[in-house]
Design a protein around this motif. Sequence first.
Motif, PDB file in Angstrom:
ATOM      1  N   ALA A  27       0.702  -1.210   0.005  1.00 31.02           N
ATOM      2  CA  ALA A  27      -0.043  -0.007   0.053  1.00 31.02           C
ATOM      3  C   ALA A  27       1.005   1.331  -0.044  1.00 31.02           C
ATOM      4  O   ALA A  27       2.044   1.154   0.622  1.00 31.02           O
ATOM      5  CB  ALA A  27      -0.951  -0.131   1.139  1.00 31.02           C
ATOM      6  N   LEU A  28       0.483   2.343  -0.805  1.00 32.42           N
ATOM      7  CA  LEU A  28       1.123   3.420  -0.727  1.00 32.42           C
ATOM      8  C   LEU A  28       0.822   3.959   0.875  1.00 32.42           C
ATOM      9  O   LEU A  28      -0.375   3.976   1.160  1.00 32.42           O
ATOM     10  CB  LEU A  28       0.656   4.388  -1.806  1.00 32.42           C
ATOM     11  N   SER A  52       5.344  -7.421   6.826  1.00 33.74           N
ATOM     12  CA  SER A  52       6.824  -8.036   7.142  1.00 33.74           C
ATOM     13  C   SER A  52       7.215  -9.281   6.629  1.00 33.74           C
ATOM     14  O   SER A  52       8.509  -9.602   6.174  1.00 33.74           O
ATOM     15  CB  SER A  52       7.196  -8.211   8.746  1.00 33.74           C
ATOM     16  N   GLN A  53       6.148 -10.349   6.155  1.00 36.61           N
ATOM     17  CA  GLN A  53       6.650 -11.662   5.711  1.00 36.61           C
ATOM     18  C   GLN A  53       6.751 -11.370   4.340  1.00 36.61           C
ATOM     19  O   GLN A  53       7.365 -12.286   3.593  1.00 36.61           O
ATOM     20  CB  GLN A  53       5.654 -12.727   6.134  1.00 36.61           C
ATOM     21  N   ASP A  54       6.552 -10.394   3.625  1.00 35.80           N
ATOM     22  CA  ASP A  54       6.987 -10.015   2.122  1.00 35.80           C
ATOM     23  C   ASP A  54       7.945  -9.242   1.790  1.00 35.80           C
ATOM     24  O   ASP A  54       8.375  -8.907   0.826  1.00 35.80           O
ATOM     25  CB  ASP A  54       5.616  -9.360   1.648  1.00 35.80           C
ATOM     26  N   PRO A  97       5.532  -5.164  13.581  1.00 33.97           N
ATOM     27  CA  PRO A  97       5.709  -5.562  12.153  1.00 33.97           C
ATOM     28  C   PRO A  97       4.443  -5.267  11.415  1.00 33.97           C
ATOM     29  O   PRO A  97       3.343  -5.505  11.989  1.00 33.97           O
ATOM     30  CB  PRO A  97       6.047  -7.306  12.268  1.00 33.97           C
ATOM     31  N   ALA A  98       4.591  -4.707  10.313  1.00 28.99           N
ATOM     32  CA  ALA A  98       3.475  -4.539   9.465  1.00 28.99           C
ATOM     33  C   ALA A  98       2.816  -5.757   9.140  1.00 28.99           C
ATOM     34  O   ALA A  98       3.383  -6.837   8.750  1.00 28.99           O
ATOM     35  CB  ALA A  98       3.957  -3.708   8.297  1.00 28.99           C
ATOM     36  N   GLU A  99       1.471  -5.709   9.086  1.00 25.71           N
ATOM     37  CA  GLU A  99       0.651  -7.197   8.768  1.00 25.71           C
ATOM     38  C   GLU A  99       0.059  -6.907   7.487  1.00 25.71           C
ATOM     39  O   GLU A  99      -0.355  -5.938   7.201  1.00 25.71           O
ATOM     40  CB  GLU A  99      -0.374  -7.106   9.952  1.00 25.71           C
ATOM     41  N   ARG A 100      -0.164  -8.133   6.754  1.00 25.71           N
ATOM     42  CA  ARG A 100      -0.898  -8.113   5.849  1.00 25.71           C
ATOM     43  C   ARG A 100      -2.256  -7.562   5.858  1.00 25.71           C
ATOM     44  O   ARG A 100      -2.748  -6.882   4.774  1.00 25.71           O
ATOM     45  CB  ARG A 100      -1.130  -9.560   5.104  1.00 25.71           C
ATOM     46  N   GLY A 101      -2.892  -7.822   6.692  1.00 25.37           N
ATOM     47  CA  GLY A 101      -4.380  -7.130   6.997  1.00 25.37           C
ATOM     48  C   GLY A 101      -4.202  -5.644   6.852  1.00 25.37           C
ATOM     49  O   GLY A 101      -5.185  -5.173   6.149  1.00 25.37           O
ATOM     50  N   THR A 102      -3.372  -5.149   7.332  1.00 29.24           N
ATOM     51  CA  THR A 102      -3.248  -3.382   7.361  1.00 29.24           C
ATOM     52  C   THR A 102      -2.990  -3.114   5.909  1.00 29.24           C
ATOM     53  O   THR A 102      -3.765  -2.194   5.244  1.00 29.24           O
ATOM     54  CB  THR A 102      -2.073  -2.978   8.113  1.00 29.24           C
ATOM     55  N   PRO A 117      -3.339   0.162  -4.288  1.00 26.95           N
ATOM     56  CA  PRO A 117      -3.604   0.308  -2.893  1.00 26.95           C
ATOM     57  C   PRO A 117      -3.118   1.686  -2.123  1.00 26.95           C
ATOM     58  O   PRO A 117      -1.916   1.792  -2.172  1.00 26.95           O
ATOM     59  CB  PRO A 117      -3.164  -1.111  -2.247  1.00 26.95           C
ATOM     60  N   VAL A 118      -4.042   2.355  -1.613  1.00 31.95           N
ATOM     61  CA  VAL A 118      -3.485   3.424  -0.775  1.00 31.95           C
ATOM     62  C   VAL A 118      -4.137   3.335   0.713  1.00 31.95           C
ATOM     63  O   VAL A 118      -5.321   3.110   0.568  1.00 31.95           O
ATOM     64  CB  VAL A 118      -3.885   4.643  -1.255  1.00 31.95           C
ATOM     65  N   LEU A 119      -3.438   3.247   1.565  1.00 35.11           N
ATOM     66  CA  LEU A 119      -3.850   3.256   3.109  1.00 35.11           C
ATOM     67  C   LEU A 119      -4.865   4.330   3.136  1.00 35.11           C
ATOM     68  O   LEU A 119      -5.106   5.464   2.850  1.00 35.11           O
ATOM     69  CB  LEU A 119      -2.487   3.539   4.092  1.00 35.11           C
TER      70      LEU A 119
END
Length: 185
Positions: A27-28, A52-54, A97-102, A117-119
């Motif tokens: 996401a931007l 984080s996993q990506d 850690p950033a999560e995929r859901g976010t 995608p933009v937050l």
Amino acid sequence: MNDTQEDMRDALKRVAVVLKRSEIPFALTGGYAVWARGGPEPDHDVDFLVASQDVEHAAAALADEGLHVERPPEDWLFKVYSGTAMVDVIHRHSGAPAERGTVQDADLLEVLSVEMPVLSATELLVQKMLAMDEHYCDFGRLIPVARALREQVDWDRVRRETVESHFAAALVFLLERLDVVPPSS
């Protein structure tokens, strides 16, 4: 538009297209996400958020496309250079850690003729407010952001998710006093 802005816009598009083609959730975020939602255009860099996993997959995909990937000492991001323009790929925010859901909760918006995608405005404000501390507490930069995005923000959620931050509470208080946001319900 100056050359630096043009270079940053080109880098934004290039990185977004590579991440999309690689099917990496992203996401931007940061100043250009604010700009995509109607706020002021930043003058420093471009920020993307990946889970984080990506991280390794994203870094490899960007390097494979000829972009220069750099690992700074900070362990919450890596940097990508497209010419002279710098893009931060962030994988940890607010100390976690950033999560995929976010990342996957972002809205698809057209930014510079590229759908990406933009937050959400709410998530952007939460992240920016939680980043404030005794070393960085510049309300003068955040008030215009809050003013520009105010109708897109769930202010009750912002208050809930930033309740532990005295800096965020002070900013919300100031925004209420300036009639930028409604008082707490």
